[in-house]
Design a protein around this motif. Structure first.
Motif, PDB file in Angstrom:
ATOM      1  N   ILE A 259       0.844  -1.188   0.000  1.00 29.05           N
ATOM      2  CA  ILE A 259       0.000   0.000   0.000  1.00 29.05           C
ATOM      3  C   ILE A 259       0.882   1.242   0.000  1.00 29.05           C
ATOM      4  O   ILE A 259       1.641   1.486   0.954  1.00 29.05           O
ATOM      5  N   ALA A 260       0.815   2.023  -1.062  1.00 28.32           N
ATOM      6  CA  ALA A 260       1.525   3.299  -1.119  1.00 28.32           C
ATOM      7  C   ALA A 260       0.657   4.376  -0.492  1.00 28.32           C
ATOM      8  O   ALA A 260      -0.549   4.431  -0.724  1.00 28.32           O
TER       9      ALA A 260
ATOM     10  N   PRO B 131       8.585   3.532  11.761  1.00 27.87           N
ATOM     11  CA  PRO B 131       9.791   2.739  11.535  1.00 27.87           C
ATOM     12  C   PRO B 131       9.529   1.348  10.988  1.00 27.87           C
ATOM     13  O   PRO B 131      10.434   0.739  10.397  1.00 27.87           O
ATOM     14  N   ASP B 132       8.310   0.816  11.169  1.00 29.55           N
ATOM     15  CA  ASP B 132       8.021  -0.510  10.633  1.00 29.55           C
ATOM     16  C   ASP B 132       7.384  -0.447   9.252  1.00 29.55           C
ATOM     17  O   ASP B 132       6.906  -1.460   8.734  1.00 29.55           O
ATOM     18  N   ALA B 133       7.384   0.727   8.639  1.00 34.26           N
ATOM     19  CA  ALA B 133       6.939   0.877   7.256  1.00 34.26           C
ATOM     20  C   ALA B 133       8.153   1.084   6.361  1.00 34.26           C
ATOM     21  O   ALA B 133       9.274   1.293   6.829  1.00 34.26           O
ATOM     22  N   THR B 134       7.930   1.026   5.057  1.00 35.67           N
ATOM     23  CA  THR B 134       8.952   1.423   4.093  1.00 35.67           C
ATOM     24  C   THR B 134       8.801   2.922   3.865  1.00 35.67           C
ATOM     25  O   THR B 134       7.714   3.385   3.481  1.00 35.67           O
TER      26      THR B 134
ATOM     27  N   ALA C 286      -2.547   2.111  12.748  1.00 37.91           N
ATOM     28  CA  ALA C 286      -3.456   0.982  12.945  1.00 37.91           C
ATOM     29  C   ALA C 286      -3.306  -0.059  11.837  1.00 37.91           C
ATOM     30  O   ALA C 286      -3.401  -1.264  12.087  1.00 37.91           O
ATOM     31  N   ILE C 287      -3.079   0.371  10.599  1.00 44.01           N
ATOM     32  CA  ILE C 287      -2.865  -0.579   9.507  1.00 44.01           C
ATOM     33  C   ILE C 287      -1.588  -1.379   9.747  1.00 44.01           C
ATOM     34  O   ILE C 287      -1.551  -2.613   9.566  1.00 44.01           O
ATOM     35  N   LEU C 288      -0.536  -0.690  10.180  1.00 47.18           N
ATOM     36  CA  LEU C 288       0.714  -1.397  10.451  1.00 47.18           C
ATOM     37  C   LEU C 288       0.555  -2.362  11.628  1.00 47.18           C
ATOM     38  O   LEU C 288       1.081  -3.479  11.603  1.00 47.18           O
TER      39      LEU C 288
END
Length: 366
Positions: free
Chosen positions: A3-4, A50-53, A27-29
């Motif tokens: 998801i961008a 931090p847990d996303a790209t 919430a999505i992460l």
């Protein structure tokens, strides 16, 4: 899904769009199972999730970011779906898109909600998003109705994903911290809080008139947050009504300090004429602060039965409501109890689940 997310709203100093991005992406992460690719306009935002790209597309010009840098990055990263959290999207997006409709105030020019250039731009590209995006998510039923009425979007592609308030408003606070915040801002007297920005649609003129009408029956100050974009109109009205010694302008208050500001307040007064949702209502309820808000647009949806609903144009009714909130202990206790119960109906987990449903449906339409 990959998801961008257009995360340009992190550049905003405060406000609902920024809170929406924080709450929804977190919430999505936390839900797991999906990769989020966040696109920032500057490096200072790195580490926000931090847990996303995280990607930086270094341009502060919003049109260059949206129309040039972002489509180019999406072509390179090849996500499954792109999410646009600010009511519009550019052309040239190479994947399915979902657009969040926050409010359609740009179509209500009599309220002078936004600057003329922004209004003309957003009217055109909200309508473009309604045609081009695979799915739209509206943050309230009121906003969904506005989308259908003003853009002619197909009803089956527009769903409602209500907002929620951040967990920071639900944590206990120390009385000493509240006292220290009040001291920093010169809040030496009891105060009613207005939390939001200053603009004509926020209807602060009616709130000021209510304070003037109440006079000594309302033995407290008015503390007002928000930027300076409409400051001259506001300041002139304060002076005209002789309220210079009762109105405290706080400017932008740091997000971490907002719970303290709510906890220190006698009540939240939110007289806005037009809202897409109304997050300050939930934030105050979560903090146990009684609420009086306008009976207008989406605010009854957000407030439920946990607030006094007041005719937004009736200064005398506002004066009466604020005097009751300041003096009626039983009313205050009832509103605090009902407000907490109402706020608990809204969670970011539910918002994320509904949004993920819309994102998956957009992917299915490829």
């Amino acid at each position: 899904m990959r998801i961008a997310v257009n995360a340009r709203t992190l550049d905003y100093p405060s406000g609902g769009p920024k809170e929406y991005l924080f709450g929804l992406v977190r919430a999505i992460l936390d839900a797991g199972g999906h990769e989020c690719i966040l696109y920032y306009p500057q490096e200072s935002h790195l580490g926000t999730f931090p847990d996303a790209t995280e990607r930086v597309l270094p341009t502060r010009n919003r049109l260059a970011f949206d129309w040039l840098a972002l489509p180019r990055a999406l072509r390179k990263d090849r996500p499954d779906v792109a999410f646009f959290p600010s009511s519009n999207m550019p052309a040239g997006i190479p994947c399915p898109a979902v657009v969040a409709m926050l409010d359609l105030g740009y179509f209500h020019p009599t309220l002078r909600m936004y600057k003329r250039g922004d209004t003309l731009y957003m009217r055109r590209f909200i309508r473009y998003a309604a045609r081009r995006a695979e799915r739209l998510v509206a943050i309230s039923e009121h906003t969904r109705k506005d989308v259908l009425r003003l853009t002619r979007a197909k009803p089956e592609k527009v769903s409602v994903t209500p907002l929620a308030c951040d967990a920071i408003y639900k944590r206990p606070v120390a009385p000493g911290d509240v006292a220290a915040l009040r001291a920093r801002h010169g809040l030496t007297r009891p105060y009613v809080l207005y939390a939001g920005n200053i603009s004509p649609r926020k209807n602060l003129g009616t709130l000021l008139a209510a304070f003037a009408l109440a006079g000594e029956r309302l033995p407290c100050d008015l503390a007002v947050t928000g930027g300076l974009s409409w400051s001259e109109d506001f300041s002139a009205e304060v002076a005209r009504l002789g309220l210079g010694d009762r109105v405290r302008r706080l400017g932008h208050v740091a997000r971490r300090d907002m719970p303290l500001l709510y906890h220190g307040a006698l009540a939240l007064a939110f007289p806005s004429l037009f809202e897409g949702f109304g997050l300050p209502v939930l934030e105050a309820q979560a903090c146990g602060t009684p609420v009086a808000c306008a009976a207008a647009t989406s605010l009854p949806e957000a407030a439920g039965d946990g607030a006094l609903l007041v005719d937004p144009r009736d200064a005398a009714a506002w004066a009466e409501a604020l005097c009751r909130l300041a003096t009626d202990a039983a009313l205050r206790e009832s509103l605090i109890r009902r407000g907490r119960a109402n706020e608990a109906r809204f969670t970011w987990e539910r918002t994320a689940r509904l949004t993920l449903d819309a994102l998956a449906a957009a992917c299915d339409r490829r």
